[in-house]
Motif scaffolding. Sequence first.
Motif, short mmCIF file in Angstrom:
data_model
loop_
_atom_site.label_atom_id
_atom_site.label_comp_id
_atom_site.label_asym_id
_atom_site.label_seq_id
_atom_site.Cartn_x
_atom_site.Cartn_y
_atom_site.Cartn_z
N THR A 14 0.81 -1.21 0.00
CA THR A 14 0.00 0.00 0.00
C THR A 14 0.85 1.27 0.00
O THR A 14 0.39 2.30 -0.46
CB THR A 14 -0.95 0.03 1.21
N ASP A 15 2.07 1.19 0.51
CA ASP A 15 2.94 2.37 0.60
C ASP A 15 4.36 1.97 0.21
O ASP A 15 5.16 1.58 1.07
CB ASP A 15 2.89 2.93 2.02
N PRO A 16 4.72 2.07 -1.07
CA PRO A 16 6.04 1.61 -1.51
C PRO A 16 7.18 2.42 -0.90
O PRO A 16 8.25 1.87 -0.65
CB PRO A 16 6.01 1.73 -3.02
N GLU A 17 6.98 3.69 -0.63
CA GLU A 17 8.04 4.49 -0.02
C GLU A 17 8.35 3.99 1.39
O GLU A 17 9.51 3.88 1.79
CB GLU A 17 7.67 5.97 0.01
N ARG A 18 7.32 3.67 2.17
CA ARG A 18 7.50 3.17 3.53
C ARG A 18 8.21 1.82 3.49
O ARG A 18 9.15 1.57 4.26
CB ARG A 18 6.15 3.05 4.23
N CYS A 19 7.79 0.93 2.61
CA CYS A 19 8.42 -0.39 2.50
C CYS A 19 9.86 -0.26 2.00
O CYS A 19 10.75 -0.96 2.47
CB CYS A 19 7.59 -1.29 1.60
N ALA A 20 10.10 0.65 1.06
CA ALA A 20 11.45 0.88 0.55
C ALA A 20 12.37 1.37 1.67
O ALA A 20 13.51 0.93 1.78
CB ALA A 20 11.43 1.88 -0.60
N ALA A 21 11.87 2.27 2.51
CA ALA A 21 12.67 2.76 3.63
C ALA A 21 13.02 1.62 4.58
O ALA A 21 14.15 1.53 5.08
CB ALA A 21 11.92 3.87 4.37
N LEU A 22 12.07 0.73 4.83
CA LEU A 22 12.32 -0.43 5.69
C LEU A 22 13.44 -1.28 5.10
O LEU A 22 14.39 -1.64 5.79
CB LEU A 22 11.05 -1.26 5.83
N LEU A 23 13.36 -1.60 3.82
CA LEU A 23 14.36 -2.47 3.19
C LEU A 23 15.72 -1.78 3.08
O LEU A 23 16.76 -2.43 3.25
CB LEU A 23 13.87 -2.93 1.81
N ARG A 24 15.74 -0.47 2.85
CA ARG A 24 17.01 0.26 2.83
C ARG A 24 17.66 0.21 4.21
O ARG A 24 18.86 -0.06 4.33
CB ARG A 24 16.80 1.71 2.39
N ASP A 25 16.89 0.46 5.25
CA ASP A 25 17.44 0.48 6.61
C ASP A 25 17.81 -0.92 7.09
O ASP A 25 18.85 -1.11 7.73
CB ASP A 25 16.44 1.10 7.59
N GLU A 30 19.78 0.12 -1.81
CA GLU A 30 19.61 1.42 -2.44
C GLU A 30 18.37 1.41 -3.32
O GLU A 30 17.96 0.36 -3.82
CB GLU A 30 20.83 1.75 -3.32
N GLU A 31 17.80 2.58 -3.52
CA GLU A 31 16.72 2.70 -4.49
C GLU A 31 17.34 2.65 -5.88
O GLU A 31 18.26 3.40 -6.18
CB GLU A 31 15.96 4.00 -4.30
N ARG A 32 16.82 1.77 -6.72
CA ARG A 32 17.34 1.61 -8.08
C ARG A 32 16.52 2.37 -9.12
O ARG A 32 17.05 2.80 -10.14
CB ARG A 32 17.36 0.13 -8.46
N GLY A 47 17.22 -2.50 -3.96
CA GLY A 47 18.03 -3.71 -3.92
C GLY A 47 19.49 -3.40 -4.11
O GLY A 47 19.96 -2.30 -3.83
N GLY A 48 20.19 -4.39 -4.63
CA GLY A 48 21.62 -4.28 -4.92
C GLY A 48 21.86 -4.16 -6.40
O GLY A 48 20.94 -3.90 -7.18
N HIS A 50 22.65 -6.45 -8.63
CA HIS A 50 22.17 -7.52 -9.50
C HIS A 50 20.78 -8.05 -9.16
O HIS A 50 20.27 -8.91 -9.86
CB HIS A 50 23.16 -8.69 -9.49
N ASP A 51 20.19 -7.57 -8.07
CA ASP A 51 18.88 -8.07 -7.68
C ASP A 51 18.13 -7.01 -6.89
O ASP A 51 18.74 -6.10 -6.33
CB ASP A 51 18.99 -9.37 -6.88
N TYR A 52 16.82 -7.13 -6.87
CA TYR A 52 16.01 -6.11 -6.20
C TYR A 52 14.61 -6.62 -5.96
O TYR A 52 14.22 -7.68 -6.45
CB TYR A 52 15.97 -4.82 -7.03
N ILE A 53 13.86 -5.83 -5.21
CA ILE A 53 12.43 -6.06 -5.04
C ILE A 53 11.70 -4.86 -5.61
O ILE A 53 12.04 -3.71 -5.30
CB ILE A 53 12.07 -6.28 -3.57
N ALA A 54 10.73 -5.14 -6.46
CA ALA A 54 9.86 -4.09 -7.00
C ALA A 54 8.66 -3.97 -6.07
O ALA A 54 7.95 -4.94 -5.83
CB ALA A 54 9.41 -4.46 -8.41
N LEU A 55 8.45 -2.78 -5.53
CA LEU A 55 7.35 -2.50 -4.62
C LEU A 55 6.29 -1.76 -5.42
O LEU A 55 6.46 -0.59 -5.75
CB LEU A 55 7.85 -1.67 -3.44
N TYR A 56 5.23 -2.45 -5.75
CA TYR A 56 4.19 -1.94 -6.64
C TYR A 56 2.97 -1.50 -5.85
O TYR A 56 2.59 -2.13 -4.85
CB TYR A 56 3.78 -3.04 -7.62
#
Length: 120
Positions: A14-25, A30-32, A47-48, A50-56
């Motif tokens: 529901t909130d990709p910015e919030r989830c991205a902050a969690l995964l970065r911390d 890094e945000e790709r 992600g890194g 070579h790999d990442y998670i897309a938060l849609y």
Amino acid sequence: MTTGRLEHANISVTDPERCAALLRDLLGWEERWRGPSQKYGRSVHVGGRHDYIALYTGEHVRGGYAKGHPLNHLAFSVDDLEAAVTAHGLEPFGHDDYEPGRRFYFFDWDGIEFEVVSYE
């Protein structure tokens, strides 16, 4: 035979910015990329190299997912398990210490289960 690796996973939140902050911390990622996505939605990729998670997300994404429907959990390894426990005030559970490592689990704000493990 070819050799492969997981390149990315795409999950609805529901909130990709919030989830991205969690995964970065939590993981030091890094945000790709970020931008518009299918079905009038938007995505943030973290992600890194070579790999990442897309938060849609999109207007149709509601969260409130039930465990195991369709995803059981996403698992990540970290160097410092103790530091990861307090990430973003989420409530950890299932602290286990067995071979080959130590681990715990938590649900994010949308009900997605994460496992965090350390092999250190």
